[in-house]
Design an enzyme around this catalytic site. Structure first.
Site, mmCIF file in Angstrom:
data_model
loop_
_atom_site.group_PDB
_atom_site.id
_atom_site.type_symbol
_atom_site.label_atom_id
_atom_site.label_comp_id
_atom_site.label_asym_id
_atom_site.label_seq_id
_atom_site.Cartn_x
_atom_site.Cartn_y
_atom_site.Cartn_z
ATOM 1 N N GLY A 199 0.825 -1.206 0.000
ATOM 2 C CA GLY A 199 0.000 0.000 0.000
ATOM 3 C C GLY A 199 0.856 1.252 0.000
ATOM 4 N N ASP A 224 -2.869 -13.511 5.679
ATOM 5 C CA ASP A 224 -4.197 -12.970 5.979
ATOM 6 C C ASP A 224 -4.251 -12.574 7.453
ATOM 7 O OD1 ASP A 224 -6.843 -12.380 6.392
ATOM 8 O OD2 ASP A 224 -7.636 -14.224 5.504
ATOM 9 N N ALA A 262 -5.388 -2.194 5.660
ATOM 10 C CA ALA A 262 -6.746 -1.718 5.980
ATOM 11 C C ALA A 262 -7.614 -1.741 4.727
ATOM 12 C CB ALA A 262 -6.698 -0.294 6.530
ATOM 13 N N THR A 296 -6.825 7.097 11.347
ATOM 14 C CA THR A 296 -7.422 8.068 10.428
ATOM 15 C C THR A 296 -8.238 9.131 11.147
ATOM 16 O OG1 THR A 296 -9.101 8.257 8.665
ATOM 17 C CG2 THR A 296 -9.339 6.437 10.177
ATOM 18 N N ASP A 297 -8.439 10.260 10.466
ATOM 19 C CA ASP A 297 -9.323 11.312 10.978
ATOM 20 C C ASP A 297 -10.784 10.870 11.013
ATOM 21 O OD1 ASP A 297 -10.745 12.476 8.284
ATOM 22 O OD2 ASP A 297 -8.718 11.782 7.895
ATOM 23 N N TYR A 350 -16.176 2.863 8.052
ATOM 24 C CA TYR A 350 -14.712 2.918 8.029
ATOM 25 C C TYR A 350 -14.185 3.501 9.336
ATOM 26 C CZ TYR A 350 -9.997 4.484 6.726
ATOM 27 O OH TYR A 350 -8.650 4.716 6.694
ATOM 28 N N LYS A 367 -11.986 1.499 12.222
ATOM 29 C CA LYS A 367 -10.632 1.937 12.571
ATOM 30 C C LYS A 367 -10.536 2.279 14.065
ATOM 31 C CE LYS A 367 -7.489 2.464 10.253
ATOM 32 N NZ LYS A 367 -6.376 1.520 9.964
#
Length: 282
Positions: free
Chosen positions: A11, A37, A61, A102-103, A126, A130
């Site tokens: 990523g 995995d 993610a 993340t925000d 999402y 997270k």
């Protein structure tokens, strides 16, 4: 030599970490979903116990917010249970754990930047998945760095590539003018991760490039630095071609980095210009 296991290595952030780190100082284990995995507990435990990393960096993610809304079980399996499994391994082998977040763990309703001490209140699948991942990391390992960022771009498919593709194809792109954040280069994120790893400054960090802009302004700067002529249309989020399920106000305050005075993130336009130059040279 320190051993680092980068999970989700293909990523944007995993790729950037591999580009920034010194291979003479670090032994790297790169895995992605094709090799391992992270939702399979035994698979993760076996890999960790055999290789015994000093640091586990979880870049894996499901980040596509539309996919998360359609497939919440997938989102929670990867973003929450995957983080849990890696945290269990980290505790078992005594490794430090780096969890990328993340925000989206915030609701986006604020008018001032979110600090690490503000309450999370995610509105999307999402964001909720997270946050669940963050909570597992806190629960299962004390030697952790949770790093929240936003509007991250690097090698791979992201907002930058979508803007450039539209320009190259001569399409007019409708971009949200009512979403605000701080565009952050994956390389800058990689640098702060590698800076923190040798320290014992554990906890949650906000790490974004300096400055704030709207999605529309971000798109304008992408075109400007690329030298392309593109057609952009400023619209409300509901009419945007991109980034539909996102917080309206995604601005993070790098509060902890500032008060402990350990690291300063660069200005977002400077980082974007650097990235665009590298992209053109490739």
């Amino acid at each position: 030599m320190i051993k680092i296991w980068i999970v989700g290595s293909s990523g944007q952030i995993g790729t950037a970490i591999n580009e920034v780190l010194d291979p003479l100082e670090v032994e790297v284990f790169n895995t992605d979903k094709d090799e391992l995995d992270i939702t399979e507990t035994d698979e993760v435990l076996n890999f960790g116990e055999i290789n015994r990393p000093d640091v586990i960096i979880n870049c894996a993610a499901v980040t596509d917010t539309d996919v998360c809304e359609r497939e919440p079980e997938l989102a929670f399996r990867v973003n929450a249970l995957g983080a849990r499994n890696l945290s269990i391994v980290a505790r078992k082998v005594g490794a430090k754990m780096v969890q990328l977040s993340t925000d989206d763990v915030f609701d986006g309703l604020s008018k001032t930047p979110y600090s690490e001490f503000d309450d999370t209140n995610p509105k999307t699948v999402y964001g909720r998945s997270k946050r669940a991942g963050e909570n597992y990391v806190k629960e299962f390992t004390h030697k952790h760095f949770i790093i929240r960022s936003n509007w991250v771009y690097g090698r791979g498919n992201n907002f930058v590539t979508k803007v450039l593709d539209a320009a190259d194809e001569g399409r007019t792109l409708a971009v949200a003018s009512d979403q605000f954040g701080s565009p952050t280069s994956a390389k800058d994120l990689a640098r702060i991760i590698l800076y923190l790893i040798p320290t014992n400054e554990y906890g949650t960090y906000h790490a974004t490039c300096k400055g704030v802009c709207s999605r529309y302004e971000f798109a304008q700067e992408i075109l400007r630095f690329s030298g392309r002529e593109g057609s952009l249309k400023a619209v409300p989020t509901s009419e945007s071609d991109l980034s539909s399920e996102r917080p309206a106000y995604a601005v993070l305050d790098n509060f902890i980095l500032r008060i402990i005075d350990v690291y300063e993130m660069p200005e977002w336009k400077r980082s974007l210009e650097e990235y665009m130059k590298e992209r053109e040279e490739d």
